[in-house]
Design a protein around this motif. Structure first.
Motif, mmCIF file in Angstrom:
data_model
loop_
_atom_site.group_PDB
_atom_site.id
_atom_site.type_symbol
_atom_site.label_atom_id
_atom_site.label_comp_id
_atom_site.label_asym_id
_atom_site.label_seq_id
_atom_site.Cartn_x
_atom_site.Cartn_y
_atom_site.Cartn_z
ATOM 1 N N ASP A 33 0.826 -1.205 0.000
ATOM 2 C CA ASP A 33 0.000 0.000 0.000
ATOM 3 C C ASP A 33 0.863 1.259 0.000
ATOM 4 O O ASP A 33 1.891 1.322 0.672
ATOM 5 C CB ASP A 33 -0.913 0.025 1.234
ATOM 6 C CG ASP A 33 -1.857 -1.167 1.278
ATOM 7 O OD1 ASP A 33 -2.591 -1.361 0.303
ATOM 8 O OD2 ASP A 33 -1.834 -1.903 2.292
ATOM 9 N N ASP A 34 0.404 2.263 -0.753
ATOM 10 C CA ASP A 34 1.022 3.578 -0.656
ATOM 11 C C ASP A 34 0.697 4.179 0.710
ATOM 12 O O ASP A 34 -0.294 3.797 1.340
ATOM 13 C CB ASP A 34 0.495 4.498 -1.752
ATOM 14 C CG ASP A 34 0.746 3.933 -3.148
ATOM 15 O OD1 ASP A 34 1.463 2.919 -3.258
ATOM 16 O OD2 ASP A 34 0.211 4.497 -4.114
ATOM 17 N N TYR B 220 10.202 19.045 15.882
ATOM 18 C CA TYR B 220 9.847 18.311 14.664
ATOM 19 C C TYR B 220 8.701 17.362 14.983
ATOM 20 O O TYR B 220 8.739 16.629 15.981
ATOM 21 C CB TYR B 220 11.046 17.520 14.145
ATOM 22 C CG TYR B 220 10.738 16.659 12.935
ATOM 23 C CD1 TYR B 220 10.667 17.213 11.667
ATOM 24 C CD2 TYR B 220 10.511 15.293 13.080
ATOM 25 C CE1 TYR B 220 10.380 16.428 10.563
ATOM 26 C CE2 TYR B 220 10.225 14.501 11.986
ATOM 27 C CZ TYR B 220 10.156 15.079 10.730
ATOM 28 O OH TYR B 220 9.862 14.306 9.639
ATOM 29 N N LEU B 221 7.658 17.372 14.150
ATOM 30 C CA LEU B 221 6.484 16.545 14.359
ATOM 31 C C LEU B 221 6.124 15.861 13.050
ATOM 32 O O LEU B 221 6.066 16.511 11.996
ATOM 33 C CB LEU B 221 5.315 17.400 14.856
ATOM 34 C CG LEU B 221 4.047 16.680 15.308
ATOM 35 C CD1 LEU B 221 4.345 15.756 16.487
ATOM 36 C CD2 LEU B 221 2.974 17.694 15.687
ATOM 37 N N GLN B 222 5.882 14.543 13.115
ATOM 38 C CA GLN B 222 5.608 13.763 11.899
ATOM 39 C C GLN B 222 4.389 12.873 12.099
ATOM 40 O O GLN B 222 4.224 12.244 13.137
ATOM 41 C CB GLN B 222 6.826 12.908 11.536
ATOM 42 C CG GLN B 222 6.613 11.985 10.339
ATOM 43 C CD GLN B 222 7.808 11.110 10.078
ATOM 44 O OE1 GLN B 222 8.840 11.578 9.589
ATOM 45 N NE2 GLN B 222 7.700 9.831 10.406
ATOM 46 N N PHE B 223 3.537 12.824 11.056
ATOM 47 C CA PHE B 223 2.364 11.954 11.029
ATOM 48 C C PHE B 223 2.445 11.067 9.786
ATOM 49 O O PHE B 223 2.958 11.491 8.744
ATOM 50 C CB PHE B 223 1.068 12.771 10.986
ATOM 51 C CG PHE B 223 0.905 13.738 12.122
ATOM 52 C CD1 PHE B 223 0.277 13.359 13.296
ATOM 53 C CD2 PHE B 223 1.384 15.037 12.006
ATOM 54 C CE1 PHE B 223 0.128 14.256 14.345
ATOM 55 C CE2 PHE B 223 1.233 15.941 13.049
ATOM 56 C CZ PHE B 223 0.610 15.539 14.216
ATOM 57 N N GLN B 224 1.920 9.857 9.885
ATOM 58 C CA GLN B 224 1.896 8.953 8.750
ATOM 59 C C GLN B 224 0.799 7.912 8.930
ATOM 60 O O GLN B 224 0.202 7.798 10.005
ATOM 61 C CB GLN B 224 3.250 8.243 8.603
ATOM 62 C CG GLN B 224 3.584 7.314 9.766
ATOM 63 C CD GLN B 224 4.824 6.481 9.516
ATOM 64 O OE1 GLN B 224 5.731 6.864 8.804
ATOM 65 N NE2 GLN B 224 4.871 5.308 10.112
ATOM 66 N N ASN B 225 0.552 7.143 7.859
ATOM 67 C CA ASN B 225 -0.413 6.038 7.928
ATOM 68 C C ASN B 225 0.164 4.804 7.235
ATOM 69 O O ASN B 225 -0.450 4.232 6.326
ATOM 70 C CB ASN B 225 -1.758 6.437 7.306
ATOM 71 C CG ASN B 225 -1.636 6.792 5.826
ATOM 72 O OD1 ASN B 225 -0.536 7.044 5.327
ATOM 73 N ND2 ASN B 225 -2.757 6.812 5.121
ATOM 74 N N TYR B 226 1.347 4.409 7.677
ATOM 75 C CA TYR B 226 2.071 3.275 7.097
ATOM 76 C C TYR B 226 1.417 1.961 7.522
ATOM 77 O O TYR B 226 1.217 1.717 8.713
ATOM 78 C CB TYR B 226 3.527 3.319 7.557
ATOM 79 C CG TYR B 226 4.433 2.282 6.947
ATOM 80 C CD1 TYR B 226 5.258 2.612 5.873
ATOM 81 C CD2 TYR B 226 4.484 0.983 7.436
ATOM 82 C CE1 TYR B 226 6.107 1.679 5.316
ATOM 83 C CE2 TYR B 226 5.328 0.038 6.879
ATOM 84 C CZ TYR B 226 6.134 0.387 5.822
ATOM 85 O OH TYR B 226 6.969 -0.542 5.269
ATOM 86 N N VAL C 11 -2.759 -7.009 9.357
ATOM 87 C CA VAL C 11 -2.154 -5.738 8.951
ATOM 88 C C VAL C 11 -2.403 -4.703 10.041
ATOM 89 O O VAL C 11 -3.529 -4.550 10.514
ATOM 90 C CB VAL C 11 -2.735 -5.248 7.611
ATOM 91 C CG1 VAL C 11 -2.162 -3.889 7.248
ATOM 92 C CG2 VAL C 11 -2.439 -6.250 6.504
ATOM 93 N N ILE C 12 -1.346 -4.016 10.458
ATOM 94 C CA ILE C 12 -1.485 -2.937 11.425
ATOM 95 C C ILE C 12 -1.066 -1.629 10.759
ATOM 96 O O ILE C 12 -0.273 -1.624 9.816
ATOM 97 C CB ILE C 12 -0.636 -3.175 12.693
ATOM 98 C CG1 ILE C 12 0.862 -3.223 12.341
ATOM 99 C CG2 ILE C 12 -1.060 -4.446 13.400
ATOM 100 C CD1 ILE C 12 1.765 -3.251 13.557
ATOM 101 N N THR C 13 -1.626 -0.537 11.235
ATOM 102 C CA THR C 13 -1.292 0.786 10.719
ATOM 103 C C THR C 13 -0.395 1.496 11.721
ATOM 104 O O THR C 13 -0.779 1.713 12.869
ATOM 105 C CB THR C 13 -2.558 1.617 10.471
ATOM 106 O OG1 THR C 13 -3.395 0.941 9.531
ATOM 107 C CG2 THR C 13 -2.192 2.981 9.907
ATOM 108 N N LEU C 14 0.810 1.833 11.279
ATOM 109 C CA LEU C 14 1.756 2.557 12.126
ATOM 110 C C LEU C 14 1.477 4.052 11.950
ATOM 111 O O LEU C 14 1.982 4.692 11.021
ATOM 112 C CB LEU C 14 3.194 2.220 11.743
ATOM 113 C CG LEU C 14 3.582 0.740 11.842
ATOM 114 C CD1 LEU C 14 5.018 0.532 11.379
ATOM 115 C CD2 LEU C 14 3.409 0.225 13.263
#
Length: 326
Positions: free
Chosen positions: A211-212, A236-242, A251-254
């Protein structure tokens, strides 16, 4: 026994011309790489590792054009790059058509910058490619320890990233916002070794994510000068849906936010001496396919001195102690 060899060479040519009160750049690149990997291992019934002998011949050509122009206070720069890659893959001297690659890609870029009052701003877009390292494309399997072996993946695809970035600066303060859409990211995958008698023996190899995923980051900083003291504070702050696949097939979403806070200091002293003291804190969070389960912090100290060697230039003496409390 592992034997690897590389034969690489590259060339690059760029022409720049003034055009319509702007600047036009045209250029091209060419590279060639020949890599061989041969691995021999005494296999056993418990771990049936096989001997491998692979060869990669890769040719890459690229052409690009870029134009920049000042429109009053607004500066605009646009570019377009085309890359063509041909990769011939041989296994024990026989060409493997399923693994060979022959493809081309377009990579546009755009930058717009302008002052808004006393605030400097820029907005940019770009498309990038990150091709697999040759070591990750080999089919050789190497021994790590009695329970782990590692191999490459000749079917590995390149990773593509489309990103938009906004940068804002005012005097000694600044902020940046970056959004990226990432396709075919590379991650390491562990699975039971095929054909092994012991279920604890695993094979580690790189794969592409199915998945992208999106990644959004914010970075703010302040870096004033107070006499001989030059501090820098940043957040620094980062968000993602890996999305990551687990060993049981689930499947888990990090997607836990990742934050880093830092405070860097430089004190200028007489006779070209400087003292550095840096501190940073990284709480729990997710980045790519990694999950940070415990908070991490570090404090670093350093001393530098610049020595003028006159006609020979300058020499910098640098003494540092990193993570002094570990």
């Amino acid at each position: 026994d592992l034997k690897s060899a590389n034969n690489f060479w590259a060339s690059k040519l760029i022409f720049s011309y003034p055009l319509f009160k702007g600047n036009l750049s045209i250029g091209g690149e060419y590279s060639y790489n020949h890599r061989t990997d041969a691995y021999s291992f005494v296999a056993s019934e418990a771990v049936p590792v096989t001997t491998t002998d692979t060869e990669i011949n890769e040719k890459s050509e690229a052409a690009f054009v870029e134009y920049g122009h000042q429109f009053g206070k607004v500066y605009i720069q646009a570019g377009l790059r085309y890359e063509h890659l041909k990769n011939d893959y041989y296994n024990f001297g026989k060409r493997d058509d399923e693994v060979c690659r022959n493809y081309g890609d377009w990579f546009p870029t755009l930058v717009i910058s302008a002052p808004i009052g006393k605030v400097q701003t820029s907005l940019s877009y770009r498309c990038d490619i990150d091709r697999p390292a040759y070591g990750n494309l080999t089919s050789s399997t190497i021994y790590l320890n009695r329970y782990a072996y590692q191999s490459g993946n000749p079917y590995l695809k390149p990773m593509y990233t489309n990103s938009v970035a906004l940068n804002v600066g005012y005097k000694w303060m600044g902020m940046s916002v970056d959004y990226s859409r990432i396709k075919d990211a590379t991650t390491m995958w562990s699975e039971p070794y095929p054909g092994a008698d012991d279920p604890l023996v695993c094979l580690v190899h790189p794969i592409n994510t199915k998945d992208d995923y999106n990644q959004l980051s914010f970075n703010t900083y302040a870096s004033p000068t107070i006499g001989c003291w030059h501090p820098t504070w940043y957040v620094y702050l980062q968000f993602q849906n890996y999305k990551s696949q687990c060993a049981d097939g689930s499947v888990i979403t990090l997607d836990r936010p990742l934050m880093q806070v830092g405070w860097n200091n430089t004190i200028s002293l007489p006779k070209n001496w400087r003292i550095n003291a840096d501190a940073s804190l990284l709480p729990k969070g997710d980045s790519g396919n990694c999950r940070l389960m415990t908070a991490q912090g570090s404090v670093n100290l350093g001393v530098q001195r610049d020595i003028n060697l006159r006609r020979l230039g300058s020499l910098t003496l640098d003494l540092r102690c990193n993570d002094i409390f570990s």
